[in-house]
Design a protein around this motif. Structure first.
Motif, PDB file in Angstrom:
ATOM      1  N   LYS A 246       0.685  -1.374  -0.006  1.00 37.84           N
ATOM      2  CA  LYS A 246       0.144   0.042  -0.253  1.00 37.84           C
ATOM      3  C   LYS A 246       1.354   1.255  -0.028  1.00 37.84           C
ATOM      4  N   LEU A 247       0.450   2.027  -0.367  1.00 39.05           N
ATOM      5  CA  LEU A 247       0.879   3.428  -0.395  1.00 39.05           C
ATOM      6  C   LEU A 247       0.230   4.669  -0.503  1.00 39.05           C
ATOM      7  N   VAL A 248       0.942   5.831   0.656  1.00 39.35           N
ATOM      8  CA  VAL A 248       0.068   6.692   0.401  1.00 39.35           C
ATOM      9  C   VAL A 248       0.834   7.771  -0.003  1.00 39.35           C
ATOM     10  N   HIS A 267       1.133   5.101 -11.679  1.00 38.44           N
ATOM     11  CA  HIS A 267       0.788   3.460 -10.764  1.00 38.44           C
ATOM     12  C   HIS A 267       0.837   2.778 -11.362  1.00 38.44           C
ATOM     13  N   LEU A 268       1.111   1.278 -11.322  1.00 41.74           N
ATOM     14  CA  LEU A 268       0.916   0.242 -11.944  1.00 41.74           C
ATOM     15  C   LEU A 268       0.360  -0.663 -11.045  1.00 41.74           C
ATOM     16  N   GLY A 269       1.676  -0.591 -10.122  1.00 42.86           N
ATOM     17  CA  GLY A 269       1.117  -2.029  -8.686  1.00 42.86           C
ATOM     18  C   GLY A 269       0.384  -1.223  -7.235  1.00 42.86           C
ATOM     19  N   ALA A 270       0.657  -2.026  -6.367  1.00 41.24           N
ATOM     20  CA  ALA A 270      -0.327  -1.997  -5.320  1.00 41.24           C
ATOM     21  C   ALA A 270      -1.272  -1.925  -5.101  1.00 41.24           C
ATOM     22  N   GLU A 271      -2.003  -3.504  -4.053  1.00 42.32           N
ATOM     23  CA  GLU A 271      -2.835  -3.084  -3.989  1.00 42.32           C
ATOM     24  C   GLU A 271      -3.747  -2.141  -3.691  1.00 42.32           C
ATOM     25  N   ALA A 296      -5.111  -0.101 -13.537  1.00 41.78           N
ATOM     26  CA  ALA A 296      -5.125  -0.802 -12.737  1.00 41.78           C
ATOM     27  C   ALA A 296      -6.044  -2.246 -13.253  1.00 41.78           C
ATOM     28  N   ASN A 297      -5.448  -3.543 -12.274  1.00 42.14           N
ATOM     29  CA  ASN A 297      -6.058  -4.448 -12.759  1.00 42.14           C
ATOM     30  C   ASN A 297      -6.574  -5.373 -11.561  1.00 42.14           C
ATOM     31  N   GLY A 298      -7.088  -6.402 -11.424  1.00 43.71           N
ATOM     32  CA  GLY A 298      -7.698  -7.490 -10.881  1.00 43.71           C
ATOM     33  C   GLY A 298      -8.218  -6.662  -9.797  1.00 43.71           C
ATOM     34  N   GLU A 299      -7.727  -6.453  -7.985  1.00 41.36           N
ATOM     35  CA  GLU A 299      -8.603  -5.840  -7.112  1.00 41.36           C
ATOM     36  C   GLU A 299      -8.073  -4.756  -7.058  1.00 41.36           C
ATOM     37  N   GLN A 300      -6.833  -4.083  -7.447  1.00 41.32           N
ATOM     38  CA  GLN A 300      -6.316  -2.747  -7.305  1.00 41.32           C
ATOM     39  C   GLN A 300      -7.278  -1.394  -7.491  1.00 41.32           C
ATOM     40  N   GLU A 301      -7.410  -0.781  -6.478  1.00 43.44           N
ATOM     41  CA  GLU A 301      -7.851   0.450  -5.854  1.00 43.44           C
ATOM     42  C   GLU A 301      -6.593   1.964  -5.743  1.00 43.44           C
ATOM     43  N   TYR A 302      -6.864   2.658  -6.674  1.00 42.99           N
ATOM     44  CA  TYR A 302      -6.140   4.246  -6.576  1.00 42.99           C
ATOM     45  C   TYR A 302      -6.745   5.036  -6.115  1.00 42.99           C
TER      46      TYR A 302
END
Lengths: 442, 252
Positions: A246-248, A267-271, A296-302
């Motif tokens: 995770k990132l803030v 942004h490409l990564g992180a959950e 964003a793919n899968g369950e990623q949230e930005y």
């Protein structure tokens, strides 16, 4: 201590069990500041559903129980990471820093001209306290992430402080790479860039995981100050593990008279990643451009919260976000253009475009405008849509298979934001990283 | 061997509305055929059906390309099999450069695992752009984005030159072109005329056929070919309009 009224409600500071401050060698003024910040962190409420600044965000991501500062990496891991960093950095750097788990692994400033100051944050705390004190953004200057900002202020920082004196021009980018790994490990990278009168510089930083799947937190800030006629180009790449990480990040631009600042992010990564972009045009002629390209793919949230604050006459800003979403990915864009009283003759634009690659992806957009001045040109707009069938048909009519056509169009969509992010070689680098993620989507 | 593009009793509809009503014609390799016809006769529908656009449904009849069933192929397969449509209204693809687009189209024709020779590709592309009077800046620009009408049409011809199809259909390539651009486009097409290739030129005006001289001219009306003749037919249509021909065989 009185027990909590509802046992289900988490304790307010349950994110971290104890203050992340560890380094007793840091100067006293900083340690006092950090202790005060920890006090504020403990007092501040965890964001709730009804909090406007967290609207549409999935608050289930905000679980940081038992997190603490990341432990130092082993010597062999450090050597591996350094080799990886050198192999993967963008070309043509003026300076190069590598940090892993808050620890400085590598610093090379040999490409910087005389007079340019470029130090690790810890060094700057010791030798340039006034610079840090005057240029480090206030924790309260954020867009809903006060609790995170207080936590960040309470921790031992990694990262770089860069100051260019009047007229100093640096060609290649200063490259700063951050790595994080370990269970419930947190890092606190902070960047300060100061371009004094007519100075010019670019800085690129990346956030990546040491290994896949660790539950980690990157809590970061970038404060960009361009004084009269100064010029800063900043770009960040977030390519953390899409599982656990995770990132803030708080990105703040402070543009002075006739100064220009460009702040970019990919942004490409992180959950889960939350980016608060606070941009202040402080004096006439100030110009700030913010670009962001996200896949964003899968369950990623930005979660993207932005502010363009016009605080003087004759200032300009342009904000351009592009999100490509697949699977059940989510994005939240909330942007505000604020033209303060007296900031006449402002030109301000804000655009968020979302490309939905699946029926189950969700893009939320909340553009906003608040104008308290006259003779102002402002526009905001957001669009969401699937890839156009006619575009796919056109590519297929030239022999390109349907899947490849979709990929080309999606890449093209993001390319429109990436192409503004820096020099040609940096754009090529970022574009290659986006292509790499696309290739992994299969 | 059937070395031709053969359209046999083709019926096609858009939104359930029949547009093509038994269209038959054959373009043998080495020939250039023109289809002329008034607005609404079905010219563009024919082009879209041949390319495989999903909005156009074939209800009867068939199309073969050198004896192969064209309609059974996917859109992209048709292109790789040697079919090409120069669009009347070429689409814009934001963020995808012309060079990357052409490269991907060429790459799609190579066997798996084989990579395009980038140096040779660029040399060839530049040479063909020079012939079309296209500035090199178009390689780095997004496909058709911000192009003028004439630039879009030239870009279609560039794609045709790069993909070297066996059968090319030009759908109103002359519309929106000034006379100089028209001549350049025609030169590009003429340079590609060969015994190994056929063209079907769809147009509303005879003007284009002054520069791309057809072997055969067909008149399309109400979804059917109602008249076929030599290149002089185009001049006759220009002079007399369509009425004499469309009203001639009072509907049977």
């Amino acid at each position: 201590m009185t027990p909590p009224k509802e046992s289900a409600a988490p304790a307010r500071h349950a994110w971290f069990d104890e203050s992340p401050a560890r380094d007793a060698a840091l100067p006293g003024w900083w340690r006092e500041r950090a202790a005060a910040a920890w006090g504020r962190f403990v007092e501040l409420e965890v964001p709730t559903r009804t909090d406007q600044a967290w609207r549409f965000a999935n608050l289930a991501h905000l679980r940081f129980e038992g997190h603490g500062p990341a432990p130092a990496v082993s010597e062999s891991t450090a050597a591996d990471l350094l080799a990886r960093a050198v192999g993967e950095r963008p070309a043509g750097h003026a300076a190069h820093f590598v940090f892993a788990n808050n620890q400085l692994l590598h610093a090379d400033t040999s490409g910087l001209p005389e007079g340019a100051l470029c130090l690790s944050f810890a060094e700057a705390l010791a030798s340039q306290p006034d610079l840090v004190r005057s240029r480090l953004g206030e924790a309260a200057d954020c867009l809903g992430g006060e609790k995170f900002a207080a936590l960040l202020d309470s921790a031992d920082p990694s990262g770089v402080v860069l100051r260019l004196p009047k007229g100093c021009v640096v060609e290649g980018p200063v490259v700063v790479q951050h790595y994080v790994g370990g269970e419930r490990a947190a890092v606190f990278p902070r960047t300060i860039v100061v371009a004094e009168d007519s100075a010019s510089v670019s800085l690129f930083e990346s956030f990546e995981s040491i290994s896949h799947g660790d539950e980690t937190l990157v809590l970061a800030s970038a404060d960009l100050h361009a004084d009269r006629g100064g010029r800063i180009r900043y770009a960040a790449l977030q390519d953390l593990s899409d599982k656990g990480a995770k990132l803030v990040q708080f990105q703040r631009a402070h543009a002075g008279r006739d100064a220009s600042i460009q702040a970019g992010s990919v942004h490409l990564g992180a959950e889960w990643a939350r980016n608060e972009s606070i941009n202040r045009m402080l004096a006439s002629g100030a110009d700030v451009r913010v670009f962001s390209a996200n896949l964003a793919n899968g369950e990623q949230e930005y979660d993207q919260r932005t502010l363009q604050s016009h605080q003087a006459q004759h200032t300009t800003s342009d904000l351009f976000f592009k999100n490509a979403l697949y699977d059940t990915a989510r994005t939240i864009f909330s942007g505000l253009i604020h033209v303060l009283p007296g900031a006449h003759h402002t030109d301000s634009y804000q655009t968020c475009r979302n490309l939905l690659g699946s029926d189950t992806a969700e893009a939320n957009s909340m553009p906003g405008l608040e104008i308290d001045a006259d003779q102002v040109k402002c526009s905001h707009g957001s669009t969401s849509g699937a890839i156009s069938d006619e575009e796919i048909f056109y590519l297929r009519a030239r022999g390109i298979p349907a899947e490849a056509a979709r990929r080309m169009i999606s890449l093209g969509f993001l390319h429109e934001a990436i192409e503004h992010l820096g020099s040609e070689s940096l754009c090529d680098y970022l574009f290659a990283r986006v292509e790499r993620k696309f290739a992994s989507l299969g | 061997m059937n070395e031709s593009l053969k359209i046999d009793n083709l019926h096609a509809s858009v939104d359930g509305q029949p547009i093509l009503k038994g269209l038959t014609l054959e373009v043998p390799k080495g020939e250039v055929h023109a289809i002329m016809g008034p607005n609404g006769s079905g010219k563009s529908t024919l082009a879209k059906v041949l390319a495989g656009h999903e909005d156009y449904g074939v209800t009867e009849g068939g199309v073969t390309l050198d004896g192969e069933d064209l309609l059974a192929m996917e859109v992209d397969e048709r292109s790789r099999a040697g079919f090409f449509l120069a669009f009347q209204y070429p689409h814009e693809i934001p963020g995808v450069t012309n060079a990357n687009f052409l490269r991907a189209a060429r790459q799609a024709r190579l066997p798996k695992g084989e990579e395009i020779d980038a140096v040779a590709f660029y040399r060839e592309m530049y040479e063909k752009m020079d012939r079309l009077g296209m500035d090199r800046k178009f390689t780095g620009r997004s496909v058709n984005e911000g192009f003028s009408g004439g630039e879009k049409k030239r870009n279609e011809i560039l794609q045709m030159m790069m993909l070297e199809p066996k059968y090319a259909v030009l759908d109103e390539t002359d519309s929106g072109l000034d006379i100089d651009a028209l001549k350049i486009v025609a030169e590009g097409v003429n340079a590609m005329r060969s015994p190994e290739r056929a063209f079907l030129v769809i147009t509303h005006y005879q003007r284009l056929l002054d520069y791309i001289v057809p072997d055969v001219v067909h008149v399309l009306h109400n979804g059917r070919i109602i008249h076929t003749g030599g290149k002089e037919l185009a001049l006759e249509l220009e002079e007399k309009g369509y009425d004499w021909i469309t009203k001639e065989p009072v509907a049977a």
